[in-house]
Design an enzyme around this catalytic site. Sequence first.
Site, PDB file in Angstrom:
ATOM      1  N   ASP A  84      11.082   2.647   6.469  1.00  0.00           N
ATOM      2  CA  ASP A  84      10.936   1.662   5.388  1.00  0.00           C
ATOM      3  C   ASP A  84      10.405   2.353   4.135  1.00  0.00           C
ATOM      4  OD1 ASP A  84       9.988  -0.981   4.069  1.00  0.00           O
ATOM      5  OD2 ASP A  84      10.883  -1.653   5.954  1.00  0.00           O
ATOM      6  N   HIS A 139       6.595  -3.138   0.732  1.00  0.00           N
ATOM      7  CA  HIS A 139       7.507  -3.690   1.743  1.00  0.00           C
ATOM      8  C   HIS A 139       7.211  -3.147   3.138  1.00  0.00           C
ATOM      9  CE1 HIS A 139      11.374  -4.148   3.912  1.00  0.00           C
ATOM     10  NE2 HIS A 139      11.482  -5.258   3.212  1.00  0.00           N
ATOM     11  N   ASN A 231      19.922 -10.722   3.433  1.00  0.00           N
ATOM     12  CA  ASN A 231      19.357 -11.888   2.745  1.00  0.00           C
ATOM     13  C   ASN A 231      20.316 -12.567   1.787  1.00  0.00           C
ATOM     14  OD1 ASN A 231      16.997 -11.325   4.034  1.00  0.00           O
ATOM     15  ND2 ASN A 231      15.809 -10.861   2.206  1.00  0.00           N
ATOM     16  N   SER A 298      13.863  -9.104   6.514  1.00  0.00           N
ATOM     17  CA  SER A 298      12.958  -7.956   6.671  1.00  0.00           C
ATOM     18  C   SER A 298      11.717  -8.329   7.463  1.00  0.00           C
ATOM     19  CB  SER A 298      12.498  -7.444   5.298  1.00  0.00           C
ATOM     20  OG  SER A 298      13.442  -6.580   4.735  1.00  0.00           O
TER      21      SER A 298
END
Length: 447
Positions: A84, A139, A231, A298
């Site tokens: 990530d 994130h 998304n 996520s």
Amino acid sequence: VSTVLVNGGCLVGSEAEMLAVPRALALTTATFLAALALAPIAGASATSDPRSLDQWALQGDAPMGIESAWRQSTGSDVTVAIIDSGADLTHPDLAPNLWTNAGEIPANGIDDDHNGYVDDVHGYDFVDNDGTPQDTNGHGTHVAGIVGARGDNGIGGSGVAWRVRLMSLRVLDANAHGTTTAVAGGIRYAVDNGARIVNLSLAGPTPTVELEDAVQYAQAHDVPIVAAAGNDGADLTTSPTYPAAYGEANVIGVAATAPGGGLASVSDYGPGADIAAPGAQILSTALGGGYEWRTGTSMAAPEVAGALALLASVRPDLDGNGLRDALLGGVRHTGLPVEAGALDIGTSLRNVIPVASWKDAPTTALSSYRAPATATKSATLKRKASKKPKIKTSSTKAAKRARAKAKARKAAARRRAQAARRAKIRRNKATVRAINAPAPHPIPHHS
Ligand SMILES: [Ca+2]
Ligand SMILES: [Ca+2]
Ligand SMILES: [Ca+2]
């Protein structure tokens, strides 16, 4: 999410610059991927453990069976790679659960354990190519906390796994963008350095050979890859995202649900989304030691990665397929547009734990029933404790287990058939692309 072609790590900005590379190769060399969390809904800083009450997915069994799951296991030293934007390595709720490379001496500029990476103590930074995968976006910190913020430590909230080893591999930059080349490197690092599970809360619209090769490398080493579905609120049949839509059996695509159990409006769905998990308004760790809410697939993927970590903690003998089948065999069929169903960690765990080893509520003396001591801080658990526990005879348990096993087998067969179908579609697509691709420009000869 836009596709940007990359050549040798440099952005290819014009047609002229592409002349030297065969076009078909450039198309499959690398593509940009992006993280999938929407902007934080609200921010808050951690003050004490009671932030767990703000974590709706971790209240009781309704959202994803966590109360029953924690009765069986709250985790162990299972290593989960978070590929990530890195992680806030000094966050007090993450630091105790970070994976540590025992063979590496920090900050001496030497690859002490000869694994090819210098000073990789808690993971590696594939963006800056150094040993410090510190998050500069937020994130990855949020995703890591969903898998395994330390539970019951008096700080902030908790992850699905209270104890786990979080391996942080930074592949996304401060804007949460990165290349499939970096992601592929992260997957190979994870596999080579002992990760049991990989979480990929990122996606792009273009498959690449390099990324799929890394996915297959993980499969060959029994490492499941949990991938956010995307998304765009779109059907993956017509708008596939990668890596979620790869046909390899070790790829577990995850759609997001909202409080109440319905599909989150942002979540992609359809073939490639194997399972749905809570992903809307999720409170987890933030940069600077705090907590914040985020929404997206996520956030749903790491709920599933955490579930696999709990499964691996009680059944270290399960291989990659075994973990996946246990996960998908326990799902609830609530009509969501995903291949298997909605995450139920408690049922998945109980399906693979021998009946004699269940840590269950007493079934004889009702008056002696107590909520597990490890979870007494949960108000929901206290409410549940005051209700009558369900009494199950061992024969109904056995029957339920048999049904669940049959269901798991069916799900696995279905999964294999779907994987074969998707692989065929992918092959056909690749053929079409190759046919349609313009002929490579001749490479000028210089003498
Ligand atoms: Ca090293
Ligand atoms: Ca070193
Ligand atoms: Ca905590």
